[in-house]
Design a protein around this motif. Structure first.
Motif, mmCIF file in Angstrom:
data_model
loop_
_atom_site.group_PDB
_atom_site.id
_atom_site.type_symbol
_atom_site.label_atom_id
_atom_site.label_comp_id
_atom_site.label_asym_id
_atom_site.label_seq_id
_atom_site.Cartn_x
_atom_site.Cartn_y
_atom_site.Cartn_z
ATOM 1 N N ALA A 53 6.766 7.539 -7.806
ATOM 2 C CA ALA A 53 6.320 6.396 -8.594
ATOM 3 C C ALA A 53 5.922 5.263 -7.663
ATOM 4 O O ALA A 53 6.598 4.992 -6.664
ATOM 5 N N VAL A 54 4.832 4.592 -7.978
ATOM 6 C CA VAL A 54 4.298 3.522 -7.133
ATOM 7 C C VAL A 54 4.686 2.178 -7.740
ATOM 8 O O VAL A 54 4.598 1.974 -8.951
ATOM 9 N N TRP A 55 5.109 1.256 -6.861
ATOM 10 C CA TRP A 55 5.582 -0.059 -7.300
ATOM 11 C C TRP A 55 4.934 -1.162 -6.478
ATOM 12 O O TRP A 55 4.695 -1.004 -5.284
ATOM 13 N N ALA A 56 4.698 -2.285 -7.135
ATOM 14 C CA ALA A 56 4.343 -3.526 -6.450
ATOM 15 C C ALA A 56 5.563 -4.424 -6.475
ATOM 16 O O ALA A 56 6.261 -4.520 -7.492
ATOM 17 N N SER A 57 5.829 -5.090 -5.352
ATOM 18 C CA SER A 57 6.986 -5.966 -5.243
ATOM 19 C C SER A 57 6.578 -7.213 -4.469
ATOM 20 O O SER A 57 5.403 -7.378 -4.102
ATOM 21 N N VAL A 58 7.535 -8.094 -4.207
ATOM 22 C CA VAL A 58 7.232 -9.329 -3.502
ATOM 23 C C VAL A 58 8.383 -9.693 -2.579
ATOM 24 O O VAL A 58 9.559 -9.561 -2.945
ATOM 25 N N LEU A 59 8.030 -10.107 -1.379
ATOM 26 C CA LEU A 59 8.980 -10.657 -0.416
ATOM 27 C C LEU A 59 8.750 -12.156 -0.322
ATOM 28 O O LEU A 59 7.600 -12.610 -0.348
#
Length: 294
Positions: A53-59
């Protein structure tokens, strides 16, 4: 690197330019890009979890949390936090897409490469480094950058009524794509509120507007429909991550029903992760991009 997905999308869009997209991108971080990264309090990332599964996240962090010790390395002083689907995933090296965006100036740059944990930091070896045009970026400025973070994750299979309102009121989201052997990519999508629509319980649709004709996102989707979306609650500091599969609809009659759309993208939601109080920054809205279709 040769990317058949990008070439297939360009052919279908009626473009015949060679050497564009991934094939025309270098791997070195120019000094101006290093300076830009050093000012940012936020970096969007894209990667696949162990299940595919592909995810977008944020640092996030104070300006200076992103450094470039050499012209092929980026260090982020932070990792995906508790409840994030990408938390702990970089213990082993994997493909990563990165997007640094500065809403106040409408500047952005993208980096694709390979990433791994280095203690409490993320170390990235760059393979593609390039800037993007300012289209469809709404201006925002940081009003608070040290708000206490108290992360709480909520996982569902489809959006709640409140999340549906969040999605359909959004003027910005971020998309993560990946193709095995060709890498991961993080990109931005923007428009006036309402440019993202929901049909039924689990289908989300957005228009594909005129861009830079690189077709990195659509090229990846042509080869692998798995992707992830990230919505930010800029004022409250919450995040909403969706993973699923997307399909580009090339029907010109359907696209003609949406102002500015060349084609539409349908995304079927498989999982939703909302993390409340995830971000230390609070952002105030400025104005919409003049490129946003009415």
């Amino acid at each position: 690197m040769f990317h058949e997905g990008e070439r297939a999308v360009r052919r279908r869009a009626g473009l015949t330019v060679d050497g564009w997209g991934s094939a025309g991108v270098g791997n070195v971080i120019p000094p101006v890009a290093a300076e830009f990264l050093s000012r940012q309090p936020m970096m969007v990332i894209a990667a696949a979890g162990d299940s595919g599964a592909v995810w977008a996240s944020v640092l996030t962090g104070p300006p200076g949390f992103i450094t470039t010790p050499d012209d092929r390395t980026i260090i982020a002083d932070g990792l995906p936090g508790d409840g994030d689907p990408l938390a702990g995933r970089f213990a082993t090296e994997r493909d990563i897409g990165m997007l640094a965006i500065e809403p106040a100036s409408r500047r952005r740059m993208r980096v694709n490469g390979r990433a791994r944990m280095d203690g409490d930091r993320l170390s990235v070896r760059t393979e593609q480094v390039y800037s993007n045009c300012p289209k469809y970026i709404q201006t925002r400025t940081v009003t608070e950058d040290a708000h206490p973070v108290n992360r709480t994750a909520h996982v569902t299979r489809e959006p709640t009524p409140a999340q549906r309102r969040w999605i359909t009121a959004a003027d910005t989201f971020f998309i993560a794509t990946q193709v095995a052997g060709l890498g991961a990519d993080a990109s931005h999508r923007g428009g006036n509120p309402g440019f993202v629509t929901l049909t039924g319980d689990r289908r989300l649709t957005w228009p594909d507007y005129t861009g830079n004709s690189m077709y990195m996102t659509l090229g990846n989707l042509d080869l692998d429909p798995r992707c992830g979306l990230l919505f930010l609650d800029w004022e409250a500091g919450h995040t909403m991550q969706l993973t699923g599969r997307a399909r580009v609809d090339w029907d010109p009659d359907r696209a003609a029903t949406v102002p500015g759309a060349h084609r539409l993208v349908d995304f079927d939601i498989e999982q939703v992760v909302q993390v409340t109080d995830a971000l230390p920054q609070r952002w105030s809205f400025g104005k919409y991009s003049r490129f946003n279709p009415a």
